[in-house]
Scaffold this motif. Structure first.
Motif, mmCIF file in Angstrom:
data_model
loop_
_atom_site.group_PDB
_atom_site.id
_atom_site.type_symbol
_atom_site.label_atom_id
_atom_site.label_comp_id
_atom_site.label_asym_id
_atom_site.label_seq_id
_atom_site.Cartn_x
_atom_site.Cartn_y
_atom_site.Cartn_z
ATOM 1 N N GLY A 167 0.739 -1.170 -0.018
ATOM 2 C CA GLY A 167 0.097 0.011 0.024
ATOM 3 C C GLY A 167 0.985 1.350 0.101
ATOM 4 O O GLY A 167 0.657 2.046 -0.695
ATOM 5 N N LYS A 168 1.885 1.384 0.666
ATOM 6 C CA LYS A 168 2.763 2.406 0.920
ATOM 7 C C LYS A 168 3.620 2.585 -0.353
ATOM 8 O O LYS A 168 4.075 3.551 -1.031
ATOM 9 C CB LYS A 168 3.635 2.481 2.178
ATOM 10 C CG LYS A 168 2.822 2.675 3.580
ATOM 11 C CD LYS A 168 3.773 2.734 4.457
ATOM 12 C CE LYS A 168 2.942 3.014 6.161
ATOM 13 N NZ LYS A 168 1.896 2.044 6.366
ATOM 14 N N TYR A 169 4.196 1.592 -0.933
ATOM 15 C CA TYR A 169 4.762 1.404 -2.009
ATOM 16 C C TYR A 169 3.831 2.023 -3.148
ATOM 17 O O TYR A 169 4.403 2.890 -4.031
ATOM 18 C CB TYR A 169 5.182 -0.327 -2.349
ATOM 19 C CG TYR A 169 5.713 -0.423 -3.747
ATOM 20 C CD1 TYR A 169 7.184 0.020 -4.182
ATOM 21 C CD2 TYR A 169 4.796 -0.623 -4.771
ATOM 22 C CE1 TYR A 169 7.480 -0.226 -5.261
ATOM 23 C CE2 TYR A 169 5.422 -0.814 -5.925
ATOM 24 C CZ TYR A 169 6.691 -0.667 -6.461
ATOM 25 O OH TYR A 169 7.193 -0.788 -7.792
ATOM 26 N N GLU A 170 2.686 1.660 -3.175
ATOM 27 C CA GLU A 170 1.834 2.120 -4.352
ATOM 28 C C GLU A 170 1.467 3.519 -4.030
ATOM 29 O O GLU A 170 1.412 4.414 -5.034
ATOM 30 C CB GLU A 170 0.274 1.258 -4.103
ATOM 31 C CG GLU A 170 -0.482 1.690 -5.342
ATOM 32 C CD GLU A 170 -1.990 1.255 -5.122
ATOM 33 O OE1 GLU A 170 -2.622 0.796 -6.206
ATOM 34 O OE2 GLU A 170 -2.308 0.839 -3.844
ATOM 35 N N GLY A 171 1.401 4.185 -2.758
ATOM 36 C CA GLY A 171 1.277 5.472 -2.597
ATOM 37 C C GLY A 171 2.617 6.100 -3.212
ATOM 38 O O GLY A 171 2.340 7.459 -3.674
#
Length: 919
Positions: free
Chosen positions: A426-430
């Protein structure tokens, strides 16, 4: 048939040590009947070989000869055609199928029955019998190995004969005993019955002796029975002793069992302790994170190279601890659960810290790039500064900013990005979305400014420099941009409305400024020289050369930084509602389970599309401007764009750069086709003046200009085929419209228009040596030659008209059958009439007529093509030809009359030469 069988056995098979078993008289089905015999044979030597032999009579008919033979083991199928009705036809399937017709059904059945018996007796591989009556397939008598040592001694007869009796051979010892017995009896051979009776009597004597011997041994048998009874008593005593020994050992056995059970428990306890120690060591070794790693994850410096390395090592160690493959039951231990929770908390904390730091790095780099961009832009908008000179000086540097320092700084975090991708998608995607948002706005501004400079350099105007004055003030714009970016860094998936708003305003201003360039008046190609076109070519090539490394470098960075190249797929996929161009990157994400994935190339291409979404429209605007400046610029753009597309496809056919340039190449190709269509339409719309000479038509000269320019541009180009197709369309249009204008011309003769223009076309094609137009070059030369000849004949006409009419009458008389030497006796064509006509054309009058003709031709022809002397020379030759024709008629029809023309061929040459020199 029996006689034939004996004859075949004697003449053919006996010499070959073969025995004939069955025979059938046959002929081939469906052909002219030529009778022959099929024979089933066996060899007399061991091992027995079974064959089928085809025998036919010789041509003279006095003896039989062997034609062909097949081994029975090669026979696969016997087809009798019909198992119920009588039918003489049958097929034998060897490597090929042989179709036969027997002379009678009985012979066919006997032959098939013999084949079946031979198959049962001698072959392991059984033949398939199809459509054969079960009555024919009778089993041979079973013969055991004991009764028949070798089967070769049995024989099979053909036809209705049965298998001969089976007998048993005597071995060597039996034969020797019989011979000794027969030697002891004199009548063994002469009187068999007496010999048999003697043998019977001797057998009875032997039987009696055997009985007496048995009766004499009764006493010995009784002694043996007593010994057996005593042995049984001894066995009973031994069994009693063994029973007592077994009772004694029973107590020992119980004690040993107890000892063994105790040892087993001790061994089991030791084994359990060893396994428990192994499990504890496994958990301690694999689920214990060093204090230094914990400190690096919690407090490590993510700004320095040493801190980044320490955090990377700690993150890898944490990932290994979390991904350790626990053995069954480990997950139920409280200590393991606590350790896993601790690892999870460390991961969440470090992931938040890493994501926040990387987002801040993105913001700092974006802010720094904006400052550089504004410094460059506001250099032109300083009050009181000479904007014209500044812009000219600034536009020399047509280059895009280099992002290599930013990439180099970010690549230090590549391993941490990979860790973040595998642990907290999720943070990688953000981070991925924020990076695309920041970079898309930055690249949009840089690329738009870059294209504005390129457009100004193409048009050579400075009016567009006023656009820089419309930008917001540097301090306020940068501050507003930075605040919006820092506001979004606290929450990676937060709103970016402020960025969007500022980007939209800036983009709107730039689009309006760009459109003003396209509103300039259209300039024709005649207003530009070769230097202007070369300048455009260099600028367009420089634009493409700057864009290519920019896209490739960014794509390479994305692949390395976001670790897309090392994975064929990622735990997440774009939804169908994703809007790349609109700036949103929505995903349907469930934290508990990974999503379906897309390939790495698709993900890279989608990121590149969002980051560089302005490249394709800007390129299309630049292409439209170049086409508006000069339609011939589409030739330069087609060659350059084709080369860059070919280069990009060699690197990666599915890359963003290859796809984008390919799309733009389609637009360039359309502009090129439009340029060709416009030229053809202009040819069709050409109007000629009714008061002046036509000369070389404008579109013929334009085709020469186009071809010369195209050949210089398309030299060694990849898209040569497009130019060849354009040549074909243009040259056809030129040919058709030249003829159309020639037909409509009123002042200039049609032949002159065709002759001059096709001569010009032929000269152009000969000079340029265009291989695809060789046929058109030959056609142009032929049209030029034909119309030159036609114009010469038409313009010259009959300069000696009365003399020409006189000789036409002479030729008419000759055609009617009057001999040539008798024409002078005709009243209207005698010598006196000929002299009268000749006197009317003295040399002075001939020269005057030629001079008028030269002036007439000079009025028709244009000076551009310089064909006057060519036409005049052709007319001279045509006049001399007419002169020679007249002289020939005089010599043949008026021999010895002494009548000659008042001027000679040399006079004609002198007249023509002096006329040409005097004008």
């Amino acid at each position: 048939m029996t006689a034939i069988k004996h004859a075949l056995q004697r003449d053919i098979f006996t010499p070959n040590d073969e025995r004939l078993l069955s025979i059938v008289n046959v002929c081939k089905a469906g052909k002219k009947k030529k009778n022959c015999f099929l024979c089933a044979t066996v060899t007399t030597e061991r091992p027995v070989q079974v064959k089928m032999v085809k025998v036919k009579k010789s041509d003279k008919g006095d003896f039989y000869k062997r034609q062909i033979a097949w081994a029975l083991r090669d026979l696969a199928v016997v087809d009798a055609k019909d198992a119920i009705k009588e039918n003489p036809e049958f097929d034998l399937h060897f490597e090929k199928i042989y179709k036969w017709v027997a002379s009678s059904t009985a012979e066919k059945n006997a032959f098939i029955s013999c084949i079946w018996k031979l198959n049962q007796r001698y072959l392991r591989k059984k033949i398939d019998f199809v459509n054969v009556s079960s009555q024919l397939l009778e089993e041979l008598p079973k013969v055991t190995e004991e009764s028949v040592p070798s089967g070769e001694n049995q024989s099979v007869t053909g036809g209705d004969e049965e298998v001969v009796d089976v007998y048993q051979e005597l071995n060597a010892r039996e034969e020797q005993d019989i011979e000794i017995m027969m030697e002891g009896c004199e009548c063994a051979i002469s009187n068999a019955e007496a010999f048999a009776e003697r043998l019977s009597r001797e057998l009875q004597v032997l039987d009696g002796a055997n009985i007496q011997s048995i009766m004499a041994s009764e006493k010995q048998v009784n002694i043996l029975m007593k010994l057996l009874d005593e042995a049984l008593k001894e066995v009973d005593q031994i069994e009693l002793k063994l029973s007592s020994y077994e009772e004694m050992l029973q107590s020992v056995k119980e004690q040993m069992d107890q000892i063994s059970e105790s040892n087993h428990l001790i061994h089991l306890s030791n084994t359990n302790n060893v396994k428990l120690l192994s499990e504890i060591e496994f958990l301690v070794n694999h689920m214990d994170l060093a204090k230094g790693h914990i400190k690096a994850l919690q407090e490590g410096d993510l700004a320095s190279s040493r801190g980044i390395e320490a955090c990377t090592n700690a993150a890898d160690a944490l990932l290994q601890c979390m991904n350790v493959a626990l053995r069954p039951g480990h997950d139920m231990l409280l200590a393991v659960k606590q350790q896993q929770q601790r690892f999870s908390d460390l991961r969440e904390h470090f992931a938040r810290r890493l994501a926040s730091h990387l987002n801040n790095v993105f913001v700092q780099q974006f802010t720094q790039a904006l400052l550089q961009l504004y410094n460059r832009s506001y250099f032109l908008s300083v009050p009181g500064h000479d904007q014209s000179s500044t812009l000219a000086q600034h536009s020399v540097e047509l280059a895009l900013p280099n992002h290599h320092p930013f990439h180099r700084d970010l690549l230090r975090y590549a391993k941490l990005m990979e860790w973040l991708k595998s642990t907290d998608y999720g943070k990688y995607e953000g981070l991925t979305k924020n990076y695309m948002d920041y970079l898309s706005r930055l690249y949009e501004r840089e690329i738009k400014d870059f294209f504005e400079v390129a457009k100004i350099k193409m048009t050579g105007t400075t009016k567009e420099s006023k656009k820089f004055a419309t930008l917001p003030r540097k301090e306020s714009a940068v501050k507003q941009e930075t605040e919006s970016l820092h506001g979004s860094s606290g929450k990676l998936t937060g709103s970016t409305s402020s960025l969007n708003k500022l980007s939209v305003q800036s983009s709107g201003n730039r689009r309006s400024q760009s459109s003003s360039l396209l509103d300039m008046g259209n300039m024709s190609a005649s207003d530009l020289d070769v230097a202007d076109r070369t300048k455009f070519d260099k600028i367009f090539e420089q634009v493409l050369s700057e864009l290519e490394p920019l896209c490739l470098a960014e794509q390479d960075f994305i692949s390395k930084f976001f670790k897309l190249q090392q994975h064929q797929s990622m735990p997440g996929t774009m939804t169908e509602a994703e809007d790349i161009d609109g700036g949103t990157l929505s995903r349907q994400h469930n934290a508990g389970a990974p999503l379906p994935v897309s390939s790495e190339k698709d993900m890279i291409r989608q990121m590149m599309i969002k980051i560089f979404r302005c490249i394709e429209p800007e390129l299309n605007n630049l292409i439209a401007l170049g086409d508006k400046i000069d339609s011939f610029n589409s030739l330069y753009m087609l060659v350059k764009m084709s080369h860059h597309v070919w280069t990009a496809q060699n690197v990666d056919p599915a890359s963003f750069l290859s796809t984008t340039l390919g799309n733009v190449l389609v637009t360039v190709k359309r502009n090129f086709d439009k340029c060709i269509s416009n030229q053809i339409r202009q040819m069709e719309e050409v109007k000629i003046s009714k008061k002046s000479k036509v000369g070389i038509l404008p579109f013929v000269a334009e085709f020469e200009e186009f071809a010369g320019l195209a050949e210089s541009i398309f030299k060694n180009a990849e898209r040569r085929g497009d130019l060849d197709k354009a040549y074909t369309k243009l040259i056809r249009g030129v040919f058709v419209n030249v003829e159309k204008v020639a037909n409509e011309s009123q002042k200039t003769p049609r032949d002159v228009v065709m002759m001059e223009n096709f001569h010009h076309i032929f000269a152009t094609l000969s000079r340029l040596k265009i291989s695809c137009l060789e046929a058109e070059k030959k056609e142009a030369k032929q049209k030029y030659t034909d119309h030159l000849q036609s114009y010469v004949i038409y313009s010259l006409g009959q300069p000696l008209e009365k003399l020409n009419h006189f000789f036409e009458g002479v030729e008419a008389r000759v055609a009617q059958g009057i001999r040539e030497e008798e024409v002078s006796y005709q009243l209207a064509f005698n010598k006196q009439e000929l002299r009268k006509v000749i006197k009317e054309y003295p040399g002075k009058e001939v020269k005057k007529g030629l001079d008028n003709l030269y002036k007439k031709v000079d009025k028709h022809l244009c000076e551009e093509e310089n064909l006057l002397q060519v036409v005049w020379h052709s007319m001279q030759d045509e006049f001399i030809r007419q002169y020679k024709h007249f002289e020939g008629l005089i010599a043949r029809c008026y021999p010895g009359s002494g009548v000659t023309m008042e001027f000679t061929i040399q006079d004609i040459l002198d007249y023509c030469s002096s006329i040409a020199q005097s004008h």
